[in-house]
Write an enzyme that holds these catalytic residues in place. Structure first.
Site, PDB file in Angstrom:
ATOM      1  N   CYS A 130       0.750  -1.304   0.009  1.00  6.14           N
ATOM      2  CA  CYS A 130       0.181  -0.027  -0.068  1.00  6.14           C
ATOM      3  C   CYS A 130       0.815   1.202   0.052  1.00  6.14           C
ATOM      4  O   CYS A 130       0.620   2.100  -0.754  1.00  6.14           O
ATOM      5  CB  CYS A 130      -0.973   0.002   1.258  1.00  6.14           C
ATOM      6  SG  CYS A 130      -2.074   1.285   1.376  1.00  6.14           S
ATOM      7  N   CYS A 131       1.867   1.392   0.822  1.00  4.17           N
ATOM      8  CA  CYS A 131       2.772   2.316   0.941  1.00  4.17           C
ATOM      9  C   CYS A 131       3.481   2.277  -0.395  1.00  4.17           C
ATOM     10  O   CYS A 131       3.947   3.421  -0.922  1.00  4.17           O
ATOM     11  CB  CYS A 131       3.775   2.198   2.070  1.00  4.17           C
ATOM     12  SG  CYS A 131       3.157   2.966   3.760  1.00  4.17           S
ATOM     13  N   CYS A 212      -1.385   8.227   7.459  1.00  2.00           N
ATOM     14  CA  CYS A 212      -2.790   8.081   6.839  1.00  2.00           C
ATOM     15  C   CYS A 212      -3.638   7.639   7.751  1.00  2.00           C
ATOM     16  O   CYS A 212      -3.033   6.941   8.892  1.00  2.00           O
ATOM     17  CB  CYS A 212      -2.520   6.909   5.742  1.00  2.00           C
ATOM     18  SG  CYS A 212      -1.472   7.362   4.475  1.00  2.00           S
ATOM     19  N   CYS A 215      -3.627   3.882   9.249  1.00  2.00           N
ATOM     20  CA  CYS A 215      -2.422   3.411  10.002  1.00  2.00           C
ATOM     21  C   CYS A 215      -1.775   4.199  10.935  1.00  2.00           C
ATOM     22  O   CYS A 215      -0.783   4.268  11.570  1.00  2.00           O
ATOM     23  CB  CYS A 215      -1.440   3.286   8.703  1.00  2.00           C
ATOM     24  SG  CYS A 215      -1.918   2.064   7.362  1.00  2.00           S
ATOM     25  N   CYS A 238       7.787   4.011   5.711  1.00  2.00           N
ATOM     26  CA  CYS A 238       7.039   3.880   4.763  1.00  2.00           C
ATOM     27  C   CYS A 238       7.747   3.663   3.525  1.00  2.00           C
ATOM     28  O   CYS A 238       7.178   3.311   2.477  1.00  2.00           O
ATOM     29  CB  CYS A 238       5.869   5.077   4.598  1.00  2.00           C
ATOM     30  SG  CYS A 238       6.934   6.504   4.303  1.00  2.00           S
TER      31      CYS A 238
END
Ligand code: SF4
Length: 424
Positions: A130-131, A212, A215, A238
């Site tokens: 995702c990162c 985010c 998270c 990240c």
């Protein structure tokens, strides 16, 4: 916030290289943060320095310094699409109050989002990926345009950052400037109060490090300020920072990292391996071994999360025939090249039980087997064998034109004459 089109500029860190990174850090050990930043802007890499800001809890301090030293310095904000609304409002507040002239949002590629995270929940199953698609990938073309970057990292934040210097030379010959490396939590508070800086709206609510929304969680008194980031996961960064030896901390390249081949590409795998002791009622995105499923059938059927099934040689798929629709993915284990029982399982799933979900092969998945696996209905592969990975990437798989055991109605069994061939 539009992304600017900037021409690539030559890396201008000769001065830093000549001075030597150690000598430079020694010279600036005692210098205050604004002094470090001013020197970087005026002498080390003039006109070739930019900053990536998260507009998080501590961002105001560094951005205030940037505004004093050079308000036209490009400021990039990773607009992941996952930020708190309070963070987006804070971007506008700081821009206005500090007079920052050059703020740009960096957005992920919509094609990557559609392909790897269509439901927006990749952060839950694979935060690294995702990162990667939301931060690392979009930032890469931007970083190439500058000779150096200013970061807000500080030594006290994590054990990993405990020896952070003011200047770092990265493996791609760029400079990271960390003016706040020696700042403590108290220094941040003091600077903020002295200059009456606006606080992130969530800071007072216990968010000490803000990224985010999915998270980020509240930090308890006495906890590491970054403990609320990716809480419960073995993840601290990240992937966009550089380590001290100069390498990118997590140079994640999707094609190199992922082992799941599906729909013509290696992609992020939402499923993880089953771990003994997992609570059947809470399991999610795991392939449950068939005997474990049978032992806890009622709990798994009541479990609302996506589940997969792992079928090993010797397991009877017939035992779970009534429950197949429960599984989003069925993984068939091929423990060795010579073990063909998985092919029969795949054919039963497709031909007898009309299972239409993902059927994946894992284990000893090699180039020569893949055409046969596909014939049997396997539509996803977990591949770790490097030559096989390359063959898939380059679309080099052997052709199979004759069959001893034909599948379906179109394959012709070897040795039969035309008038004896099956037609249905
Ligand atoms: S911080 Fe979380 S939501 Fe944001 S990009 Fe990383 S994993 Fe995704």
């Amino acid at each position: 916030m539009a992304m600017p089109k900037l021409a690539p500029v030559p890396v201008a860190n000769d001065k830093l290289r000549a001075l030597g990174i150690l000598a430079l850090n020694g010279m600036f050990d005692e210098m205050d943060a604004v002094g470090v930043l001013r020197y970087a802007v005026s002498d080390v890499i003039p006109g070739d320095l930019a900053i990536v800001s998260s507009f998080g809890a501590d961002s105001a301090v560094l951005l205030h310094m940037v505004a004093q030293v050079d308000p036209s310095m490009p400021v990039y904000f990773l607009e992941t699409g996952k930020h708190f609304p309070e963070t987006l409002a804070y971007v506008e507040t700081l821009k206005r109050q500090f007079g920052l002239l050059n703020i740009h949002g960096i957005h992920p590629d919509p094609a990557d989002i559609k392909r790897f995270d269509p439901n927006g929940d990749l952060w839950e199953t694979d935060p690294d990926s995702c990162c990667h698609i939301r931060k690392t990938e979009p930032l890469e073309p931007i970083t190439e345009q500058y000779g150096g970057w200013v970061t807000g990292r500080k030594r006290y934040q994590t054990k990993e950052r405990g020896v952070l210097p003011h200047f770092e030379l990265t493996s791609d010959d760029r400079i990271k400037v960390n003016p706040l490396a020696y700042f403590t939590d108290a220094d941040v508070v003091e600077y903020r109060q002295k200059h009456n800086l606006p606080e992130h709206p969530l800071y007072a609510k216990g968010y000490k490090s803000i990224g985010c929304a999915p998270c980020t969680s509240v930090v308890a008194e006495g906890e590491d300020p970054r403990a609320g980031r990716w809480r419960g996961l073995n993840k601290k960064e990240c992937g966009i920072h550089y380590d001290f030896s100069g390498a990118i901390a997590n140079p994640m390249k999707a094609a190199n990292r992922h082992t799941l081949w599906k729909d013509g590409a290696f992609i992020a795998d939402p499923f993880k391996a089953w771990e003994e002791g997992t609570n059947p009622s809470e399991a999610r995105y795991v392939h449950v071994p068939l005997p474990v499923f049978l032992a806890h059938r009622a709990e798994f059927l009541a479990n609302p999360h996506p589940l997969g099934l792992l079928v090993s040689p010797g397991d009877k798929i017939e035992d779970v025939a009534d429950d197949l629709s429960r599984f989003a993915s069925i993984a068939i284990l091929f423990p060795s090249f010579t073990d063909g029982r998985g092919y029969s399982t795949a054919r039963l799933l497709v031909e007898r039980y009309k299972y239409a979900g993902e059927i994946r092969a894992l284990g000893d998945v090699l180039q020569d087997q893949i055409p046969h696996m596909r014939r049997c209905g396997i539509n996803a592969l977990v591949v770790t064998h490097e030559p096989t990975r390359q063959a898939l990437i380059e679309n080099r798989l052997p052709e199979v034109s004759v069959f001893y055991q034909p599948v379906g109605v179109t394959e012709i069994p070897l040795g039969t004459r035309p008038f004896l061939r099956r037609v249905s």
